[in-house]
Design a protein around this motif. Structure first.
Motif, PDB file in Angstrom:
ATOM      1  N   ALA A  77       9.281 137.338  19.715  1.00 44.44           N
ATOM      2  CA  ALA A  77       8.605 137.358  18.413  1.00 44.44           C
ATOM      3  C   ALA A  77       7.413 136.397  18.426  1.00 44.44           C
ATOM      4  O   ALA A  77       6.321 136.741  17.949  1.00 44.44           O
ATOM      5  CB  ALA A  77       9.583 137.004  17.296  1.00 44.44           C
ATOM      6  N   HIS A  78       7.605 135.197  18.982  1.00 39.99           N
ATOM      7  CA  HIS A  78       6.495 134.247  19.053  1.00 39.99           C
ATOM      8  C   HIS A  78       5.479 134.650  20.117  1.00 39.99           C
ATOM      9  O   HIS A  78       4.287 134.391  19.969  1.00 39.99           O
ATOM     10  CB  HIS A  78       7.007 132.824  19.285  1.00 39.99           C
ATOM     11  N   ALA A  79       5.944 135.283  21.182  1.00 43.00           N
ATOM     12  CA  ALA A  79       5.014 135.787  22.196  1.00 43.00           C
ATOM     13  C   ALA A  79       4.058 136.783  21.562  1.00 43.00           C
ATOM     14  O   ALA A  79       2.851 136.763  21.822  1.00 43.00           O
ATOM     15  CB  ALA A  79       5.784 136.434  23.349  1.00 43.00           C
ATOM     16  N   LEU A  80       4.593 137.649  20.717  1.00 44.64           N
ATOM     17  CA  LEU A  80       3.763 138.648  20.039  1.00 44.64           C
ATOM     18  C   LEU A  80       2.718 137.975  19.148  1.00 44.64           C
ATOM     19  O   LEU A  80       1.556 138.390  19.122  1.00 44.64           O
ATOM     20  CB  LEU A  80       4.650 139.596  19.225  1.00 44.64           C
ATOM     21  N   LYS A  81       3.112 136.912  18.460  1.00 47.56           N
ATOM     22  CA  LYS A  81       2.161 136.187  17.614  1.00 47.56           C
ATOM     23  C   LYS A  81       1.037 135.576  18.449  1.00 47.56           C
ATOM     24  O   LYS A  81      -0.130 135.602  18.047  1.00 47.56           O
ATOM     25  CB  LYS A  81       2.882 135.098  16.817  1.00 47.56           C
ATOM     26  N   CYS A  82       1.391 135.039  19.617  1.00 50.74           N
ATOM     27  CA  CYS A  82       0.371 134.441  20.492  1.00 50.74           C
ATOM     28  C   CYS A  82      -0.612 135.500  20.987  1.00 50.74           C
ATOM     29  O   CYS A  82      -1.823 135.275  21.009  1.00 50.74           O
ATOM     30  CB  CYS A  82       1.037 133.748  21.679  1.00 50.74           C
ATOM     31  N   VAL A  83      -0.090 136.653  21.381  1.00 50.84           N
ATOM     32  CA  VAL A  83      -0.955 137.731  21.870  1.00 50.84           C
ATOM     33  C   VAL A  83      -1.862 138.221  20.736  1.00 50.84           C
ATOM     34  O   VAL A  83      -3.070 138.403  20.935  1.00 50.84           O
ATOM     35  CB  VAL A  83      -0.123 138.898  22.450  1.00 50.84           C
ATOM     36  N   ASP A  84      -1.284 138.422  19.565  1.00 52.45           N
ATOM     37  CA  ASP A  84      -2.096 138.876  18.431  1.00 52.45           C
ATOM     38  C   ASP A  84      -3.192 137.866  18.087  1.00 52.45           C
ATOM     39  O   ASP A  84      -4.318 138.244  17.781  1.00 52.45           O
ATOM     40  CB  ASP A  84      -1.218 139.144  17.206  1.00 52.45           C
ATOM     41  N   PHE A  85      -2.858 136.580  18.167  1.00 52.79           N
ATOM     42  CA  PHE A  85      -3.853 135.542  17.902  1.00 52.79           C
ATOM     43  C   PHE A  85      -4.998 135.636  18.912  1.00 52.79           C
ATOM     44  O   PHE A  85      -6.172 135.592  18.538  1.00 52.79           O
ATOM     45  CB  PHE A  85      -3.204 134.155  17.949  1.00 52.79           C
ATOM     46  N   ALA A  86      -4.655 135.785  20.179  1.00 53.70           N
ATOM     47  CA  ALA A  86      -5.692 135.904  21.216  1.00 53.70           C
ATOM     48  C   ALA A  86      -6.547 137.145  20.986  1.00 53.70           C
ATOM     49  O   ALA A  86      -7.767 137.113  21.159  1.00 53.70           O
ATOM     50  CB  ALA A  86      -5.048 135.939  22.602  1.00 53.70           C
ATOM     51  N   LEU A  87      -5.934 138.232  20.573  1.00 54.67           N
ATOM     52  CA  LEU A  87      -6.672 139.475  20.334  1.00 54.67           C
ATOM     53  C   LEU A  87      -7.651 139.346  19.166  1.00 54.67           C
ATOM     54  O   LEU A  87      -8.702 139.990  19.172  1.00 54.67           O
ATOM     55  CB  LEU A  87      -5.715 140.642  20.082  1.00 54.67           C
TER      56      LEU A  87
END
Length: 144
Positions: A38-48
């Motif tokens: 769940a936090h990995a997804l947040k990090c990826v979305d932030f980078a995107l």
């Protein structure tokens, strides 16, 4: 400034944005290693939201597709994989898209995706092996 999905930048991504995207992607990988998807997804979305480089965006969307597959959100994973392919023909887009389509039992779309991936990345044996295996599973000959 963030760019819209599907929009590409002809200018080089600024250094600070590149570093921010790299750190965020690294944090996403660390979260994946800790099974905190769940936090990995947040990090990826932030980078995107900040990255403008098409190659980086392709890699990030490929990572996002993998995380979404781990979260069993296969429709979203398939969409993220499509964005990875559209951004930069990222091989993870093909691999993660194939995983999502397999679990969604969309065999025809799966074979079409793997065939496209095999044409784009002819040295990626994992794609070729998956294509061969899927065709055998479906009873298709390799010449079709």
């Amino acid at each position: 400034a963030p760019i819209a999905v599907g929009q590409s930048s002809t200018e080089q991504e600024p250094f600070d944005v590149s570093m921010l995207a790299k750190v965020s992607a690294g944090m996403a990988l660390a979260n994946i290693q800790c099974a905190d998807n769940a936090h990995a997804l947040k990090c990826v979305d932030f980078a995107l939201t900040h990255s403008t480089d098409p190659t980086r965006r392709g890699g990030l969307y490929g990572m996002k597709a993998g995380v979404l597959n781990k979260l069993k959100r296969f429709e979203e994973a398939s969409q993220a994989a499509t964005l990875a392919i559209e951004s930069s023909d990222n091989v993870q887009g093909y691999l993660q898209g194939a995983a999502a389509l397999r679990l969604l039992k969309k065999d025809v779309e799966l074979v079409a995706l793997l065939e496209r991936g095999a044409q784009t990345h002819p040295t990626q044996t994992l794609l070729l092996d998956q294509l061969d295996s899927q065709k055998k599973t479906m009873g298709l000959s390799l010449s079709e």
